[in-house]
Design a protein around this motif. Structure first.
Motif: not given
Lengths: 437, 250
Positions: A223, A246, A249-251, A253, A272, A277-279, A306, A308
């Protein structure tokens, strides 16, 4: 001699001072070659249609400062979000200031790119990550060729950096005009966490042109929260090239607060490489006069499941100009992608301009992608409503602007930073409301 | 307290008020009734200082001075309050922060310091309780996603906080169910003193069962064509407005 010629000839001199056995030497040589072939971007390129660098390229910049400068802490205290109890990597005219910095090698590394590039201890990480995600691009290549100094942050597996790390780039004005090319590398290994605050700040009205490159790697479950404060003097311009890779499962911001500077261009790119993944990309731009801020974002969804989220707000007064060009690519394999993009703008004066362009290229068929952009004015009805409660027009406008920017501020996880940004917004608008939203 | 003489007003070239006269004394409750489009809401907006309306003739005297040249915020600072028919949603500003800003801006205009935070909090709690408002309500964004009833209750909450000399309630009953109407009306009644005044603008007589007026005016075509006591409101409820129009023509 124009700036490109000057840079090319400076490179020859610069190259001689480098260790020629260094592994990245070839990378540099290829990069300068690429820059030589392509040059600075111009308005003929689609991605630079609304941003011209002409006005900043004509200055006679020093490529390397002639001398190192010192600054007293009290002169720059106001630019630190934390003054104690956190790690700070500080550069003055592009040169590391040990006096103002506090680095570490204990649980993780928060230190200098120059040591990372030159010490065998970091060789493995540099080999693996340095200049690996940045695509071929003339300004990034130019930075790569001259890569010398910047922040190097390495958070090992499952380590949580508890306090935010601050990266500050000051320029003193000891040079008539100065070009800076900081190069940052941030590696957050699997399960690790970090928060970083970055700021470019000129201390005089002399021209500064910064071409910055930051690469961020987030491992599995990692993270990273990156905050960029772009509140520089009107004599400074910034091209910020940030590339984020990424894993599963990484995030990650990135919040960008653009209030200052003459020309600011943000090239923010997310790649990604795993699922889950969350961006997150957020920005608040508040500019006036003839300021120009351009957000050029890219989120490349390369794997399924994923997300975003892009949310950019802009307030433009006088003859300020804004650009938002948000690209979302969804590969065929990236099913179940959830991509959201929003760009809302308030134009205060008739002379202000905003160009907003969402660009979605979707090759998967089972995705949720939405985008929206608005350009409007402050709501007259809301202004009257507030005035009818005794709030003068100026304060009412300020409150509306705060409110407009507020949902971007709510996702700032560092309370001290949130207060700082609120105050910067208040300064920019010229009204103190006496509370945080 | 309020004296309106021969008021003419228009919006985008359309004449809406055509020589309106009205006088309200301290301690009084006046009601203005009238059909749709008669100029009721325009009158409220013009007194509150909405710049969208242009006053072409006449004067509005409040507390012995003509307020036509004052901006809406200056009028509010002098004690005029308008409860909106359609309160505006302001996402990102909580009810508490909004009212705090309003109170402190009004104090600032009077040369007073900000109200101390604990005093503010106490007052907010007291007034919220008076209107049976949920505490959570106060930390929500102003009017955002509020039901019609919540919006109106929030208007009266603001009125209670600001303690105006003259409160204008523009169609405060619309969108309220009978329970909410009672709470809102009770709130308004509790806020009455011998020194303040209330102007109730309404379409229906229903609200006037709860907020009992001393004087009832009928507004038609931008002018007050009849004035009476609370019995007039009841008569209107039964007979409508047409008989008055005919009477006025005759």
């Amino acid at each position: 001699m124009d700036l490109k010629e000057k840079l090319l000839s400076s490179y020859l001199a610069f190259e001689e001072t480098l260790d020629l056995d260094n592994d990245i030497h070839d990378i540099r040589n290829n990069a300068i070659k690429y820059f030589e072939d392509t040059g600075f971007p111009n308005k003929k390129l689609e991605a630079w249609k609304y941003t011209s660098l002409n006005s900043i390229l004509k200055e006679d910049y020093s490529i390397f400062p002639k001398q190192s400068s010192a600054i007293d802490y009290k002169e720059v205290k106001q630019y630190f979000v934390y003054d104690i109890d956190s790690y700070q990597i500080v550069f003055i005219d592009g040169i590391y200031s040990s006096h103002l910095s506090k680095t570490t090698h204990d649980k993780f590394d928060a230190c200098l790119m120059s040591s990372a590039l030159n010490s065998s201890k970091y060789n493995k990480v540099i080999q693996k990550y340095f200049n690996k995600i940045a695509p071929k691009d003339s300004l990034t290549a130019l930075n790569t060729a001259f890569s010398k100094e910047g922040a190097y942050i390495y958070i090992p597996k499952n380590v949580v950096a508890e306090k935010p790390i601050q990266i500050l780039n000051f320029s003193t004005g000891n040079e008539h005009a100065l070009m800076l090319q900081p190069r940052n590398l941030i590696v957050v290994e699997d399960g690790a966490q970090v928060q970083i605050i970055e700021r470019h700040q000129s201390l005089t009205d002399n021209a500064v042109f910064t071409n910055s490159v930051t690469e961020i790697y987030a491992g599995k479950n990692a993270q990273a929260d990156y905050y960029k404060i772009q509140s520089d003097k009107i004599s400074s311009s910034l091209i910020d090239n940030t590339f984020i890779s990424q894993e599963r499962d990484s995030e990650v911001s990135v919040h960008t607060f653009s209030f200052g500077g003459k020309i600011t261009r943000n090239n923010l790119n997310f790649y990604q490489n795993g699922s889950g993944i969350n961006s997150i990309l957020k920005g608040v731009t508040i500019i006036e006069g003839k300021q120009h801020v351009d957000h050029n974002t890219l989120v490349h969804h390369r794997q399924p499941h994923c997300e975003s989220h892009q949310d950019y707000k802009g307030i433009f007064a006088d003859k300020a100009t804004g650009v938002f060009n948000g690209k979302v690519f969804v590969d065929k394999i990236a099913q179940k992608t959830d991509a959201y993009q929003s760009n809302n703008n308030i134009v205060i004066d008739d002379g202000a301009t905003i160009n907003t362009k969402p660009q979605l290229e979707i090759f998967a068929d089972d995705v949720k992608c939405s985008h929206g952009c608005t350009i409007g004015q402050l709501d007259e009805e809301a202004l009257f409503y507030m005035q009818s409660r005794g709030i003068p027009k100026k304060e009412a406008r300020a409150l509306l602007m705060y409110a407009f920017a507020n949902n971007v501020l709510t996702s700032v996880k560092i309370p001290e930073l949130k207060t700082r940004i609120t105050n910067e917004i208040a300064d920019k608008i010229g009204v103190q409301l006496g509370f945080d939203l | 307290m309020l004296k309106i003489n021969n008021l003419h007003a228009e919006v985008e070239g359309n004449k809406i008020l055509n020589g309106l006269n009205l006088e309200i004394k301290p301690g009084e409750v006046h009601a203005i009734m009238g059909p749709n489009g008669s100029g009721k809401s325009t009158l409220a907006s013009v007194v509150a200082g909405n710049e969208e309306y242009e006053v072409t003739e006449g004067e509005i005297i409040f507390d012995k001075s003509n307020i036509l040249e004052l901006s809406a915020d200056e009028r509010a600072q002098r004690g005029i309050f308008l409860s909106f028919q359609y309160p505006v949603e302001i996402p990102g500003v909580t009810v508490t922060n909004f009212i705090r800003t309003a109170i402190n801006q009004i104090r600032k205009a009077k040369g007073l310091k900000d109200m101390p935070a604990n005093e503010m909090l106490k007052k907010i709690r007291e007034k919220a309780a008076m209107l049976s408002m949920d505490r959570k309500f106060l930390s929500r964004s102003l009017n955002e996603g509020f039901s019609g009833g919540e919006k109106k209750r929030n208007e009266i909450f603001q009125m209670a906080m600001l303690e105006p000399k003259l409160a204008i309630l523009d169609e405060t009953d619309s969108g309220l169910d009978i329970d909410a109407l009672r709470i809102v009306a009770d709130g308004v009644n509790k806020l009455r003193t011998k020194d303040n005044a209330t102007l109730v603008i309404t379409h229906y007589q229903r609200l006037l069962d709860y907020i009992v007026p001393d004087v009832v005016h009928v507004l038609v075509d931008g002018r007050i064509i009849k004035t009476g006591d609370k019995e007039l409101a009841k008569e209107l409820e039964v007979k409508g407005y047409d008989w008055l129009r005919e009477e006025a023509v005759v």
